[in-house]
Design a protein around this motif. Structure first.
Motif, PDB file in Angstrom:
ATOM      1  N   GLU A 101     -11.381   1.063  43.236  1.00 49.57           N
ATOM      2  CA  GLU A 101     -11.188  -0.037  43.759  1.00 49.57           C
ATOM      3  C   GLU A 101     -12.608  -0.743  43.580  1.00 49.57           C
ATOM      4  N   GLU A 102     -13.717   0.117  43.834  1.00 45.00           N
ATOM      5  CA  GLU A 102     -15.017  -0.326  43.937  1.00 45.00           C
ATOM      6  C   GLU A 102     -15.692  -0.278  42.515  1.00 45.00           C
ATOM      7  N   HIS A 103     -15.256   0.766  41.484  1.00 39.09           N
ATOM      8  CA  HIS A 103     -16.123   0.918  40.297  1.00 39.09           C
ATOM      9  C   HIS A 103     -15.347   0.580  39.170  1.00 39.09           C
ATOM     10  N   ALA A 104     -14.046   0.646  38.973  1.00 38.01           N
ATOM     11  CA  ALA A 104     -13.443   0.454  37.722  1.00 38.01           C
ATOM     12  C   ALA A 104     -13.411  -1.110  37.459  1.00 38.01           C
ATOM     13  N   PRO A 105     -13.807  -1.672  36.307  1.00 37.23           N
ATOM     14  CA  PRO A 105     -14.223  -2.818  35.831  1.00 37.23           C
ATOM     15  C   PRO A 105     -12.483  -3.334  35.699  1.00 37.23           C
ATOM     16  N   PRO A 106     -12.395  -4.756  35.831  1.00 36.38           N
ATOM     17  CA  PRO A 106     -10.949  -5.343  35.720  1.00 36.38           C
ATOM     18  C   PRO A 106     -10.302  -4.822  34.325  1.00 36.38           C
ATOM     19  N   LEU A 107      -8.848  -4.420  34.555  1.00 36.95           N
ATOM     20  CA  LEU A 107      -8.093  -4.175  33.272  1.00 36.95           C
ATOM     21  C   LEU A 107      -8.365  -2.806  32.780  1.00 36.95           C
ATOM     22  N   THR A 108      -9.167  -1.781  33.672  1.00 39.32           N
ATOM     23  CA  THR A 108      -9.455  -0.466  33.349  1.00 39.32           C
ATOM     24  C   THR A 108      -7.945   0.413  33.335  1.00 39.32           C
ATOM     25  N   TYR A 109      -7.545   0.969  32.371  1.00 39.94           N
ATOM     26  CA  TYR A 109      -6.339   1.855  32.433  1.00 39.94           C
ATOM     27  C   TYR A 109      -6.589   3.203  32.932  1.00 39.94           C
ATOM     28  N   VAL A 110      -5.989   3.534  34.126  1.00 41.36           N
ATOM     29  CA  VAL A 110      -6.164   4.728  35.009  1.00 41.36           C
ATOM     30  C   VAL A 110      -4.961   5.475  34.906  1.00 41.36           C
ATOM     31  N   SER A 111      -4.922   6.483  34.441  1.00 34.64           N
ATOM     32  CA  SER A 111      -3.706   7.287  34.117  1.00 34.64           C
ATOM     33  C   SER A 111      -3.811   8.631  34.843  1.00 34.64           C
ATOM     34  N   LEU A 112      -2.798   9.381  34.771  1.00 31.88           N
ATOM     35  CA  LEU A 112      -2.644  10.769  35.402  1.00 31.88           C
ATOM     36  C   LEU A 112      -1.511  11.574  34.736  1.00 31.88           C
ATOM     37  N   ILE A 113      -1.235  12.794  35.024  1.00 27.32           N
ATOM     38  CA  ILE A 113      -0.032  13.498  34.939  1.00 27.32           C
ATOM     39  C   ILE A 113       0.427  13.933  35.913  1.00 27.32           C
ATOM     40  N   ALA A 114       1.388  13.702  36.500  1.00 22.49           N
ATOM     41  CA  ALA A 114       2.068  13.944  37.661  1.00 22.49           C
ATOM     42  C   ALA A 114       2.838  14.919  37.752  1.00 22.49           C
ATOM     43  N   ASP A 115       2.934  16.031  38.289  1.00 28.05           N
ATOM     44  CA  ASP A 115       3.628  17.209  38.576  1.00 28.05           C
ATOM     45  C   ASP A 115       4.577  16.724  39.400  1.00 28.05           C
ATOM     46  N   VAL A 116       5.783  17.152  39.280  1.00 29.61           N
ATOM     47  CA  VAL A 116       7.065  16.844  40.549  1.00 29.61           C
ATOM     48  C   VAL A 116       6.883  17.944  41.500  1.00 29.61           C
ATOM     49  N   PRO A 117       6.840  17.588  42.813  1.00 34.52           N
ATOM     50  CA  PRO A 117       7.370  16.140  43.522  1.00 34.52           C
ATOM     51  C   PRO A 117       5.914  15.318  43.962  1.00 34.52           C
ATOM     52  N   ALA A 118       4.764  15.823  43.314  1.00 29.81           N
ATOM     53  CA  ALA A 118       3.445  14.949  43.542  1.00 29.81           C
ATOM     54  C   ALA A 118       3.637  13.509  43.108  1.00 29.81           C
ATOM     55  N   ASP A 119       4.578  13.374  42.195  1.00 29.49           N
ATOM     56  CA  ASP A 119       4.823  12.083  41.433  1.00 29.49           C
ATOM     57  C   ASP A 119       4.816  10.957  42.713  1.00 29.49           C
ATOM     58  N   LYS A 120       5.611  11.617  43.505  1.00 30.18           N
ATOM     59  CA  LYS A 120       6.114  10.548  45.017  1.00 30.18           C
ATOM     60  C   LYS A 120       4.682  10.119  45.455  1.00 30.18           C
ATOM     61  N   LEU A 121       3.610  11.078  45.770  1.00 31.18           N
ATOM     62  CA  LEU A 121       2.696  10.739  46.379  1.00 31.18           C
ATOM     63  C   LEU A 121       1.694   9.678  45.517  1.00 31.18           C
ATOM     64  N   TYR A 122       1.539   9.866  44.166  1.00 31.23           N
ATOM     65  CA  TYR A 122       0.963   9.034  43.228  1.00 31.23           C
ATOM     66  C   TYR A 122       1.631   7.569  43.156  1.00 31.23           C
ATOM     67  N   GLN A 123       2.842   7.421  43.453  1.00 30.94           N
ATOM     68  CA  GLN A 123       3.654   5.963  43.506  1.00 30.94           C
ATOM     69  C   GLN A 123       3.312   5.435  44.832  1.00 30.94           C
ATOM     70  N   ARG A 124       3.018   5.997  45.807  1.00 27.09           N
ATOM     71  CA  ARG A 124       2.511   5.391  47.045  1.00 27.09           C
ATOM     72  C   ARG A 124       1.019   4.635  46.759  1.00 27.09           C
ATOM     73  N   PHE A 125       0.309   5.257  45.790  1.00 22.44           N
ATOM     74  CA  PHE A 125      -0.896   4.542  45.592  1.00 22.44           C
ATOM     75  C   PHE A 125      -0.878   3.780  44.367  1.00 22.44           C
TER      76      PHE A 125
END
Length: 143
Positions: A101-125
């Motif tokens: 939130e503080e350092h990524a410029p507007p429109l920065t594409y932030v990705s991750l590879i989610a292992d299940v069931p951690a995908d639910k954690l990432y969805q909350r963010f």
């Protein structure tokens, strides 16, 4: 910064762990192995890293890598098995989101590879699935 999690005090440091700690935590958390050489090079090139420590050592970690402008990737979200389910993953992601939130410029594409069931954690963010429009892919150099 110190936080309490289910009776255990956890220190939050804004730095990557030592190479041996990193490799050990990845193994403990059931993640794919990395080479000593790769870890030594990669950890120092993190855009952001957060490491959690308790009395037993490295309790969890997470990093952000990338070019710092157009593309960033959240990697190495790991919590020691004896501490999983106690909110440390949420703490790690909260710190990472604060950095983004503080350092990524507007429109920065932030990705991750989610292992299940951690995908639910990432969805909350606020992370969303890319499929079916796109699918994650990878290539790994053989040992």
């Amino acid at each position: 910064m110190n936080e309490q999690h289910s009776g255990a005090e956890v220190r939050v440091l804004y730095e990557a762990p030592k190479v041996n700690e990193y490799l050990k935590l990845r193994e403990q958390a059931g993640m794919s192995p990395r080479s000593q050489e790769g870890a030594a090079k990669g950890l120092v090139n993190s855009l952001f890293a957060v490491s959690l420590y308790d009395e037993a050592g490295l309790a969890g970690m997470g990093r952000v890598v990338g070019d710092g402008g157009c593309f960033m990737q959240v990697v190495d979200i790991a919590v020691r098995p004896d501490l999983q389910g106690k909110g440390l993953g949420k703490t790690i992601m909260g710190e990472i989101m604060g950095f983004l939130e503080e350092h990524a410029p507007p429109l920065t594409y932030v990705s991750l590879i989610a292992d299940v069931p951690a995908d639910k954690l990432y969805q909350r963010f606020g992370f969303e699935y890319t499929a079916p429009a796109s699918l994650g892919m990878y290539w790994r150099k053989k040992a």
